[in-house]
Design a protein around this motif. Structure first.
Motif, PDB file in Angstrom:
ATOM      1  N   ALA A 222       0.825  -1.211   0.000  1.00 44.57           N
ATOM      2  CA  ALA A 222       0.000   0.000   0.000  1.00 44.57           C
ATOM      3  C   ALA A 222       0.859   1.260   0.000  1.00 44.57           C
ATOM      4  N   ASP A 223       2.037   1.198   0.636  1.00 44.01           N
ATOM      5  CA  ASP A 223       2.924   2.366   0.665  1.00 44.01           C
ATOM      6  C   ASP A 223       3.420   2.717  -0.729  1.00 44.01           C
ATOM      7  N   GLY A 224       3.794   1.706  -1.502  1.00 45.00           N
ATOM      8  CA  GLY A 224       4.245   1.956  -2.861  1.00 45.00           C
ATOM      9  C   GLY A 224       3.144   2.496  -3.737  1.00 45.00           C
ATOM     10  N   THR A 225       1.954   1.916  -3.599  1.00 42.74           N
ATOM     11  CA  THR A 225       0.802   2.393  -4.370  1.00 42.74           C
ATOM     12  C   THR A 225       0.487   3.853  -4.037  1.00 42.74           C
ATOM     13  N   GLY A 226       0.476   4.164  -2.732  1.00 43.14           N
ATOM     14  CA  GLY A 226       0.195   5.533  -2.307  1.00 43.14           C
ATOM     15  C   GLY A 226       1.231   6.510  -2.811  1.00 43.14           C
ATOM     16  N   LEU A 227       2.475   6.070  -2.880  1.00 42.49           N
ATOM     17  CA  LEU A 227       3.544   6.932  -3.380  1.00 42.49           C
ATOM     18  C   LEU A 227       3.315   7.278  -4.851  1.00 42.49           C
ATOM     19  N   ALA A 228       2.940   6.266  -5.637  1.00 43.04           N
ATOM     20  CA  ALA A 228       2.732   6.485  -7.070  1.00 43.04           C
ATOM     21  C   ALA A 228       1.638   7.500  -7.334  1.00 43.04           C
ATOM     22  N   LEU A 229       0.616   7.501  -6.489  1.00 45.41           N
ATOM     23  CA  LEU A 229      -0.506   8.423  -6.691  1.00 45.41           C
ATOM     24  C   LEU A 229      -0.133   9.877  -6.402  1.00 45.41           C
ATOM     25  N   CYS A 230       1.036  10.072  -5.779  1.00 39.24           N
ATOM     26  CA  CYS A 230       1.509  11.428  -5.488  1.00 39.24           C
ATOM     27  C   CYS A 230       2.368  12.010  -6.614  1.00 39.24           C
ATOM     28  N   VAL A 231       2.646  11.207  -7.640  1.00 35.24           N
ATOM     29  CA  VAL A 231       3.486  11.654  -8.753  1.00 35.24           C
ATOM     30  C   VAL A 231       2.602  12.302  -9.813  1.00 35.24           C
ATOM     31  N   GLN A 232       3.045  13.421 -10.353  1.00 34.62           N
ATOM     32  CA  GLN A 232       2.270  14.122 -11.382  1.00 34.62           C
ATOM     33  C   GLN A 232       2.181  13.261 -12.642  1.00 34.62           C
ATOM     34  N   PRO A 233       1.137  13.434 -13.456  1.00 38.48           N
ATOM     35  CA  PRO A 233       1.000  12.646 -14.676  1.00 38.48           C
ATOM     36  C   PRO A 233       2.251  12.705 -15.544  1.00 38.48           C
ATOM     37  N   HIS A 234       2.649  11.515 -16.032  1.00 34.08           N
ATOM     38  CA  HIS A 234       3.824  11.347 -16.885  1.00 34.08           C
ATOM     39  C   HIS A 234       5.140  11.548 -16.120  1.00 34.08           C
ATOM     40  N   GLY A 235       5.051  11.604 -14.781  1.00 34.37           N
ATOM     41  CA  GLY A 235       6.257  11.590 -13.968  1.00 34.37           C
ATOM     42  C   GLY A 235       6.787  10.164 -13.833  1.00 34.37           C
ATOM     43  N   SER A 236       7.791   9.975 -12.984  1.00 31.60           N
ATOM     44  CA  SER A 236       8.463   8.679 -12.877  1.00 31.60           C
ATOM     45  C   SER A 236       8.480   8.164 -11.445  1.00 31.60           C
ATOM     46  N   LEU A 237       8.365   6.854 -11.318  1.00 27.58           N
ATOM     47  CA  LEU A 237       8.570   6.191 -10.038  1.00 27.58           C
ATOM     48  C   LEU A 237       9.584   5.068 -10.241  1.00 27.58           C
TER      49      LEU A 237
END
Length: 328
Positions: A222-237
């Protein structure tokens, strides 16, 4: 002549399958050096192969250890004699949990006299990973904003320091406030303690609703998923670990959040990097560590090689943000 080494003949709990045994010392071959080891940190990545995580590409018996430092005691044919007596990092050779390690002379990294063994021994896994992700994988520019979870860890502290060196802004994510002050001193722009503050709302407030340019996940679940949702569109994780033990469907998350997701494996860089680029990367990091622009934690405890089972037991229960357990 015989020398001691740590081996495992089967995969399993490191405390049970690791054994110390004497073996005949092998002389360096053409292009190799023989290094008497003096210090080796115990990393989680050292123990994963022992547990069988990479059983499909590891031949038994195996020797653990990816990092360490030592002194060149012998050189093979075609290797310059001036390397004798020099301290080097003998990585990309045999496992480092041995008294003596053979490795390629080309990839042995010379260490300046002024650097302590236990600092030099930690130069590879975390510093190189953090440097490559920031400069090559994400190519962070000044004023880019990076979001990193598990930031109280050893590599998290390095990301905080690199933010000051490279000029990007770091939002550090932790699960308590124990490391907030230290991370801010090291260079983090701010620290989000998720035990008190929901991550998404905090990031949106800090970035004026835009989200961050990039994120680095060490936890998954869940931590990884939550992190991804904080990245702006077309950003990188970039995902570099799975501390939670819970996998993430990154393909689905990438589609949902419109984020580019990449996994970073240091061994892939090793496979393609030239000798000159390898040495230049380490030399650049050494120039940052020497004036303390990047500081690595001192050891939390030291054990001899013959105490390896107790050392890995302590390392397994130990908090990595308090410094590493060393085999000396």
């Amino acid at each position: 002549m015989e020398a001691l080494g740590v081996k495992f003949y089967e995969f399993g709990d490191p405390c049970e399958v690791l054994q110390v045994e004497a073996e005949k010392l092998q002389q360096p071959r053409n292009g190799e050096v023989l290094v008497r080891m003096t210090a080796r940190p115990i990393n989680p990545s050292d123990l994963l192969p022992v547990r069988g995580a990479y059983s499909h590409r590891i031949s038994l018996p195996g020797v653990p250890g990816y990092e360490g430092v030592g002194v060149v005691t012998e050189v093979g044919p075609s290797v310059p004699q001036h390397l004798l007596g020099k301290r080097v990092l003998p990585i990309r050779g045999e496992g480092t949990w041995k008294q003596f390690v053979r490795t390629s002379a080309d990839f042995a990294v010379p260490i300046p006299d002024s650097m302590e063994d236990e600092t030099a021994a930690q130069l590879y896994i975390n510093p190189i990973t953090a440097w490559l992700i920031c400069t090559e994988v994400l190519a962070l520019k000044p004023h880019d904003t990076l979001l990193v979870n598990a930031c109280g860890s050893s590599i998290g502290r390095i990301f905080a320091q690199l933010s000051k060196v490279l000029g990007f802004k770091l939002i550090a994510v932790t699960r308590n406030n124990a490391y907030t002050e230290e991370l801010l001193e090291l260079g983090a722009e701010c620290v989000v303690d998720t035990s008190e503050t929901p991550l998404y709302g905090a990031v949106m407030e800090l970035t004026y609703g835009r989200g961050v340019h990039a994120a680095i996940d060490s936890i998954g679940g869940a931590d990884g998923t939550g992190l991804a949702l904080c990245v702006q569109p077309h950003g990188s994780l970039v995902t570099i670990g799975l501390l939670s033990g819970v996998s993430v469907n990154w393909a689905e998350i990438s589609k949902q959040a419109q984020v580019h997701v990449r996994m970073f494996h240091l061994r892939h860089w090793n496979e393609r990097v030239s000798v000159s680029a390898w040495q230049a990367t380490f030399n650049h990091l050494i120039t940052l560590i020497q004036p303390n622009k990047i500081k690595l934690r001192p050891p939390a405890a030291r054990y001899s090689l013959v105490e390896v089972q107790e050392a890995v037991r302590i390392a397994g229960a130990h908090l990595s943000n308090q410094g590493k357990i060393f085999l000396i």
